[in-house]
Design a protein around this motif. Structure first.
Motif, PDB file in Angstrom:
ATOM      1  N   ILE A 166     104.478  -0.774  78.166  1.00 55.76           N
ATOM      2  CA  ILE A 166     103.707   0.038  79.106  1.00 55.76           C
ATOM      3  C   ILE A 166     104.465   1.331  79.404  1.00 55.76           C
ATOM      4  O   ILE A 166     105.644   1.305  79.749  1.00 55.76           O
ATOM      5  N   VAL A 176      94.765   3.452  79.551  1.00 59.63           N
ATOM      6  CA  VAL A 176      94.165   2.925  80.778  1.00 59.63           C
ATOM      7  C   VAL A 176      94.282   3.983  81.869  1.00 59.63           C
ATOM      8  O   VAL A 176      95.379   4.476  82.149  1.00 59.63           O
ATOM      9  N   ASP A 187      97.206   0.946  70.093  1.00 61.75           N
ATOM     10  CA  ASP A 187      97.445   1.721  71.314  1.00 61.75           C
ATOM     11  C   ASP A 187      96.162   1.747  72.135  1.00 61.75           C
ATOM     12  O   ASP A 187      95.078   1.955  71.594  1.00 61.75           O
ATOM     13  N   ILE A 231     100.339   0.071  75.889  1.00 60.18           N
ATOM     14  CA  ILE A 231      99.407   0.520  76.920  1.00 60.18           C
ATOM     15  C   ILE A 231      99.929   1.812  77.535  1.00 60.18           C
ATOM     16  O   ILE A 231     101.034   1.844  78.085  1.00 60.18           O
ATOM     17  N   LEU A 284      98.240  -5.747  84.600  1.00 62.45           N
ATOM     18  CA  LEU A 284      98.895  -5.292  83.370  1.00 62.45           C
ATOM     19  C   LEU A 284     100.377  -5.656  83.374  1.00 62.45           C
ATOM     20  O   LEU A 284     100.939  -6.062  82.354  1.00 62.45           O
ATOM     21  N   LEU A 304      89.640   1.345  80.774  1.00 60.05           N
ATOM     22  CA  LEU A 304      90.389   1.223  79.530  1.00 60.05           C
ATOM     23  C   LEU A 304      89.621   1.936  78.416  1.00 60.05           C
ATOM     24  O   LEU A 304      88.421   1.704  78.244  1.00 60.05           O
TER      25      LEU A 304
END
Length: 280
Positions: A118, A92, A89, A148, A103, A160
C-alpha cells in the motif's frame, strides 16, 4: 372605390411577417443553451485532464519494493483477474474523513498468502494529508501480489478504480471488499461457501456495513450496531465463522470510522479488541 385584399390573405401575410422574429428568438435561446452545455463539458474535461495528469505522475513514481527483493517471487498466486492486468495495480480513492481501515487489515492478514503493498498520496482537492496517512504505508518482503495506490480525495464514498481507460470502478468500501475477496486468497472467498443460506447471511452483514457508512441519524446508527451485536452473538467471530473473515474486517473498519458515537456493547468492544490485535 379601391380594391382590398381578402381578410384571410391579410392575416396569413401578417403571420408570415411575425414568424421570422419568433424563429430568431428561438434560435438565440437554443444557441445559448448549447453554449451552456458546451461550457459544462469543457469544465468536466478540464477536471478529468487534471486528475489523469496527477494519477499519471503518481504511477511514474518508483515502487517501494527494493531491487534485492525483485529476485524473490511469491509462492502463492492470487486467483486470475484479467481486468487487473499483469501489474495487478489498483487505485483507491478515499475520503480523509472515512479511512478504509479494511485495506490495512487485509494487508496484515494476507501478508503470507497474498502480499499487498500500500502506498498513499494526497489529491489536490485535499488541503493537507490526513493524520491516518502514515498508517497506510506498509513494507512487503518479496514481490507483492497486489499493489494498492491509495489516494486521499474528497469523494462521497471510497472508490476502487480497476481500469481507468474503460472506466471500471467499484464504489463503497464494502463492495471493494467483496471484489478483493474474489481476487485474493481462496480461503477468504466467502462466496465459495457451498451453503447458500450462510452466504446470504454474510452478505446481509456486509450490506449493513454499507448502510451504517451512509446513515445520518444516531437512531439509525444504533439500530445497525444492534444487528452487528446479534450477528456476533456468543461467537468469537461474526456469524459464527471459525476464524476472522472478510466480514469481520468490514464491520471492524466501519465501526472504527464511527468512533465513540457507535456506542458499542461490551461484547462488541471485546470483539473489536480481538480484531485490533490481528488487523492493526
Amino acid at each position: 372605390m379601391y380594391t382590398m385584399k381578402p381578410v384571410q390573405e391579410a392575416a396569413r401575410t401578417q403571420g408570415q411577417d411575425k414568424a421570422p422574429s419568433s424563429a430568431a428568438t428561438g434560435s438565440k435561446g437554443d444557441m445559448a443553451a448549447l453554449e451552456g452545455r458546451q461550457e459544462d463539458i469543457l469544465k468536466k474535461l478540464s477536471k478529468l485532464r487534471i486528475d489523469i495528469e496527477e494519477l499519471r505522475a503518481i504511477l511514474r513514481q518508483p515502487s517501494q519494493v527494493t531491487a534485492s527483493s525483485l529476485s524473490t517471487s511469491s509462492n502463492v498466486k492470487c486467483p486470475p483477474c484479467p481486468e487487473l492486468g499483469e501489474s495487478r495495480d489498483i487505485v483507491v480513492y478515499a475520503s480523509p474523513k472515512n479511512p478504509p481501515y479494511s485495506l490495512l487489515g487485509l494487508a496484515r492478514v494476507w501478508r503470507a498468502s497474498c502480499p499487498i503493498q500500500i502506498s498513499n498520496h494526497t489529491h489536490s482537492s485535499v488541503k493537507e494529508a490526513p493524520s491516518a496517512a502514515l498508517t497506510f504505508v506498509n513494507e512487503v518482503t518479496g514481490v507483492p501480489n497486489l499493489k494498492i495506490i491509495l489516494i486521499w480525495k474528497e469523494v462521497p464514498e471510497t472508490e476502487l478504480v480497476i481500469n481507468p481507460i474503460r472506466h471500471i470502478a467499484v464504489r463503497g468500501e464494502t463492495n471493494i471488499l467483496r471484489f478483493l475477496s474474489r481476487v485474493g486468497p481462496t480461503d477468504y472467498a466467502y462466496e465459495a461457501n457451498s451453503n447458500l443460506s450462510q452466504v446470504a447471511l454474510l452478505d446481509e452483514v456486509l450490506d449493513n456495513c454499507q448502510r451504517l457508512a451512509r446513515s445520518k441519524t444516531v437512531k439509525e446508527k444504533q439500530a445497525i450496531v444492534r444487528t452487528f451485536n446479534a450477528s456476533l452473538g456468543k461467537s468469537e467471530w461474526m456469524c459464527g465463522q471459525p476464524k476472522l473473515s472478510i466480514i469481520d474486517t468490514a464491520v471492524w473498519s466501519v465501526l472504527k470510522q464511527q468512533g465513540p458515537s457507535a456506542a458499542l456493547t461490551q461484547t462488541l468492544t471485546k470483539w473489536m479488541e480481538r480484531c485490533d490485535s490481528m488487523l492493526l
